[in-house]
Design a protein around this motif. Structure first.
Motif, PDB file in Angstrom:
ATOM      1  N   ILE A  83      85.748 -46.072  13.019  1.00 15.86           N
ATOM      2  CA  ILE A  83      86.306 -45.480  14.235  1.00 15.86           C
ATOM      3  C   ILE A  83      86.778 -44.055  13.972  1.00 15.86           C
ATOM      4  CG2 ILE A  83      88.205 -45.619  15.899  1.00 15.86           C
ATOM      5  CD1 ILE A  83      88.011 -48.667  15.705  1.00 15.86           C
ATOM      6  N   MET A  84      87.519 -43.867  12.866  1.00 14.85           N
ATOM      7  CA  MET A  84      88.022 -42.533  12.533  1.00 14.85           C
ATOM      8  C   MET A  84      86.884 -41.559  12.285  1.00 14.85           C
ATOM      9  SD  MET A  84      91.217 -43.339   9.986  1.00 14.85           S
ATOM     10  CE  MET A  84      91.383 -41.589   9.626  1.00 14.85           C
ATOM     11  N   PHE A  85      85.923 -42.003  11.487  1.00 10.46           N
ATOM     12  CA  PHE A  85      84.798 -41.134  11.170  1.00 10.46           C
ATOM     13  C   PHE A  85      84.059 -40.705  12.423  1.00 10.46           C
ATOM     14  CE2 PHE A  85      80.145 -41.512  11.049  1.00 10.46           C
ATOM     15  CZ  PHE A  85      79.830 -40.329  10.389  1.00 10.46           C
ATOM     16  N   PHE A  86      83.774 -41.676  13.283  1.00 15.88           N
ATOM     17  CA  PHE A  86      82.958 -41.363  14.443  1.00 15.88           C
ATOM     18  C   PHE A  86      83.704 -40.464  15.425  1.00 15.88           C
ATOM     19  CE2 PHE A  86      80.218 -42.153  18.083  1.00 15.88           C
ATOM     20  CZ  PHE A  86      78.991 -42.014  17.462  1.00 15.88           C
ATOM     21  N   THR A  87      85.018 -40.692  15.597  1.00 12.54           N
ATOM     22  CA  THR A  87      85.809 -39.867  16.504  1.00 12.54           C
ATOM     23  C   THR A  87      85.840 -38.415  16.046  1.00 12.54           C
ATOM     24  OG1 THR A  87      87.208 -41.751  17.084  1.00 12.54           O
ATOM     25  CG2 THR A  87      88.081 -39.570  17.553  1.00 12.54           C
ATOM     26  N   PHE A  88      86.112 -38.206  14.774  1.00 14.28           N
ATOM     27  CA  PHE A  88      86.203 -36.836  14.270  1.00 14.28           C
ATOM     28  C   PHE A  88      84.829 -36.169  14.215  1.00 14.28           C
ATOM     29  CE2 PHE A  88      90.424 -38.116  13.172  1.00 14.28           C
ATOM     30  CZ  PHE A  88      91.163 -36.941  13.119  1.00 14.28           C
ATOM     31  N   VAL A 172      75.034 -45.519  14.244  1.00 14.77           N
ATOM     32  CA  VAL A 172      73.711 -45.098  13.780  1.00 14.77           C
ATOM     33  C   VAL A 172      72.888 -44.553  14.944  1.00 14.77           C
ATOM     34  CG1 VAL A 172      71.493 -46.014  12.953  1.00 14.77           C
ATOM     35  CG2 VAL A 172      73.623 -46.571  11.744  1.00 14.77           C
ATOM     36  N   TRP A 173      72.901 -45.269  16.062  1.00 16.78           N
ATOM     37  CA  TRP A 173      72.149 -44.831  17.239  1.00 16.78           C
ATOM     38  C   TRP A 173      72.698 -43.504  17.772  1.00 16.78           C
ATOM     39  CZ3 TRP A 173      67.822 -44.906  19.618  1.00 16.78           C
ATOM     40  CH2 TRP A 173      67.714 -44.669  20.991  1.00 16.78           C
ATOM     41  N   MET A 174      74.028 -43.365  17.775  1.00 20.01           N
ATOM     42  CA  MET A 174      74.630 -42.131  18.275  1.00 20.01           C
ATOM     43  C   MET A 174      74.337 -40.936  17.367  1.00 20.01           C
ATOM     44  SD  MET A 174      76.013 -42.283  21.250  1.00 20.01           S
ATOM     45  CE  MET A 174      76.639 -40.606  21.141  1.00 20.01           C
ATOM     46  N   MET A 175      74.213 -41.173  16.059  1.00 18.89           N
ATOM     47  CA  MET A 175      73.868 -40.075  15.156  1.00 18.89           C
ATOM     48  C   MET A 175      72.461 -39.554  15.455  1.00 18.89           C
ATOM     49  SD  MET A 175      76.358 -39.191  13.156  1.00 18.89           S
ATOM     50  CE  MET A 175      77.333 -39.415  14.666  1.00 18.89           C
ATOM     51  N   ILE A 211      70.548 -42.734   7.808  1.00 18.79           N
ATOM     52  CA  ILE A 211      70.789 -41.909   6.624  1.00 18.79           C
ATOM     53  C   ILE A 211      71.812 -40.825   6.926  1.00 18.79           C
ATOM     54  CG2 ILE A 211      68.853 -40.321   7.064  1.00 18.79           C
ATOM     55  CD1 ILE A 211      70.125 -41.614   3.633  1.00 18.79           C
ATOM     56  N   VAL A 212      71.799 -40.292   8.150  1.00 14.91           N
ATOM     57  CA  VAL A 212      72.806 -39.296   8.532  1.00 14.91           C
ATOM     58  C   VAL A 212      74.193 -39.929   8.528  1.00 14.91           C
ATOM     59  CG1 VAL A 212      73.644 -37.837  10.429  1.00 14.91           C
ATOM     60  CG2 VAL A 212      71.218 -37.854   9.848  1.00 14.91           C
ATOM     61  N   TYR A 213      74.299 -41.112   9.115  1.00 14.57           N
ATOM     62  CA  TYR A 213      75.585 -41.822   9.146  1.00 14.57           C
ATOM     63  C   TYR A 213      76.097 -42.065   7.725  1.00 14.57           C
ATOM     64  CZ  TYR A 213      78.985 -44.808  11.554  1.00 14.57           C
ATOM     65  OH  TYR A 213      80.136 -45.330  12.095  1.00 14.57           O
ATOM     66  N   LEU A 214      75.201 -42.482   6.841  1.00  8.32           N
ATOM     67  CA  LEU A 214      75.595 -42.803   5.477  1.00  8.32           C
ATOM     68  C   LEU A 214      76.139 -41.576   4.749  1.00  8.32           C
ATOM     69  CD1 LEU A 214      75.688 -44.831   3.123  1.00  8.32           C
ATOM     70  CD2 LEU A 214      73.332 -44.167   2.582  1.00  8.32           C
ATOM     71  N   VAL A 215      75.414 -40.469   4.795  1.00  8.99           N
ATOM     72  CA  VAL A 215      75.849 -39.296   4.030  1.00  8.99           C
ATOM     73  C   VAL A 215      77.087 -38.649   4.652  1.00  8.99           C
ATOM     74  CG1 VAL A 215      73.541 -38.834   3.114  1.00  8.99           C
ATOM     75  CG2 VAL A 215      74.261 -37.708   5.230  1.00  8.99           C
ATOM     76  N   LEU A 216      77.246 -38.771   5.973  1.00 13.55           N
ATOM     77  CA  LEU A 216      78.418 -38.181   6.616  1.00 13.55           C
ATOM     78  C   LEU A 216      79.690 -38.975   6.335  1.00 13.55           C
ATOM     79  CD1 LEU A 216      77.157 -36.897  10.093  1.00 13.55           C
ATOM     80  CD2 LEU A 216      77.366 -35.673   7.936  1.00 13.55           C
TER      81      LEU A 216
END
Length: 253
Positions: A83-88, A172-175, A211-216
């Motif tokens: 949640i924190m990661f995605f919000t920021f 993942v879908w949002m990334m 992969i974007v989600y993972l590295v971010l």
């Protein structure tokens, strides 16, 4: 040729090489600075609030089930992190959107070898702000109802056990949407058409988003990888759209 289904790591790797090249470094500096400031703020907030947020989400179990706390605690730690990661990340992308849109333009110029976009100027960059801001608001309009639904789900006992996996899949879908939308918007593709295009390439899109989600999620690495994700998404756009054009041309001939 169309991209393989699991082409996400390849696109991100090639995108990183592009943004580290001499021709694009200038266009990476501003979004990179913004990302550094915002993720510094994320780390500060996380250090001060993380434990409280985990305690808020954790369900209160009766004494005879207290042993389950050792199983549930890692799950709810993961939920708070997601949640924190995605919000920021969403906030960072809203602020950096004009620069990311411009970076996507310049990556496409390098890939195609022709420049069909206006010459760089601060005036052009300023003109992109209303358009990119409007597009980011459209993304937020797509994101918020679904995020709120998942957030509410996180507080429902027993059902909240599936909240973390659902947050992960949604993230993942949002990334994929977030980054592939930059080149799509540069070509004036409508929001609905862009979503339909991504759904038609669902597995390729999820591969890139994964992969974007993972590295971010990796502190320090994420700051550099956000511009790389813009470049990788532009590679995705150019190659997939080019492959579609070839298919159409063959059908006509």
């Amino acid at each position: 040729m169309p991209a393989p289904v699991l082409s996400g790591p390849q696109y991100l790797r090639e995108g990183l090489k592009l943004v580290l090249g001499p021709g694009l470094r200038l266009f990476v500096l501003l979004p990179l600075t913004i990302n550094l400031l915002l993720f510094g703020g994320l780390i500060y907030v996380a250090l001060h609030q993380f434990g409280m947020w985990v305690d808020t989400f954790m369900p209160e179990l009766p004494n005879w089930l207290s042993f389950l706390n050792y199983i549930l605690w890692p799950l709810f730690v993961a939920l708070v992190v997601l949640i924190m990661f995605f919000t920021f990340t969403m906030i960072a992308n809203v602020i950096a959107a004009p620069f990311n849109g411009f970076l996507a333009e310049k990556v496409e110029v390098v890939l195609r070898g022709t420049d069909d976009f206006p010459t760089f100027s601060w005036g052009e960059l300023a003109e992109m702000v209303p358009r990119t801001f409007s597009r980011e608001m459209r993304k937020l309009g797509y994101f918020l109802p679904r995020a709120i639904g998942l957030f509410i789900l996180s507080f429902i006992p027993t059902v909240n056990l599936i909240a973390a996996p659902l947050w992960l899949l949604f993230g993942v879908w949002m990334m994929a949407i977030q980054y592939i939308d930059y080149p799509a918007d540069n070509h004036k593709m409508s929001w609905q058409d862009m979503l339909a295009w991504l759904r038609a390439k669902r597995w390729q899109s999820l591969s890139f988003g994964s992969i974007v989600y993972l590295v971010l999620l990796i502190p320090g690495v994420n700051v550099v990888m956000m511009p790389a994700a813009v470049a990788g998404a532009t590679l995705f756009w150019v190659r997939e759209r080019g492959a579609e054009a070839l298919v159409v041309e063959k059908r006509r001939s």
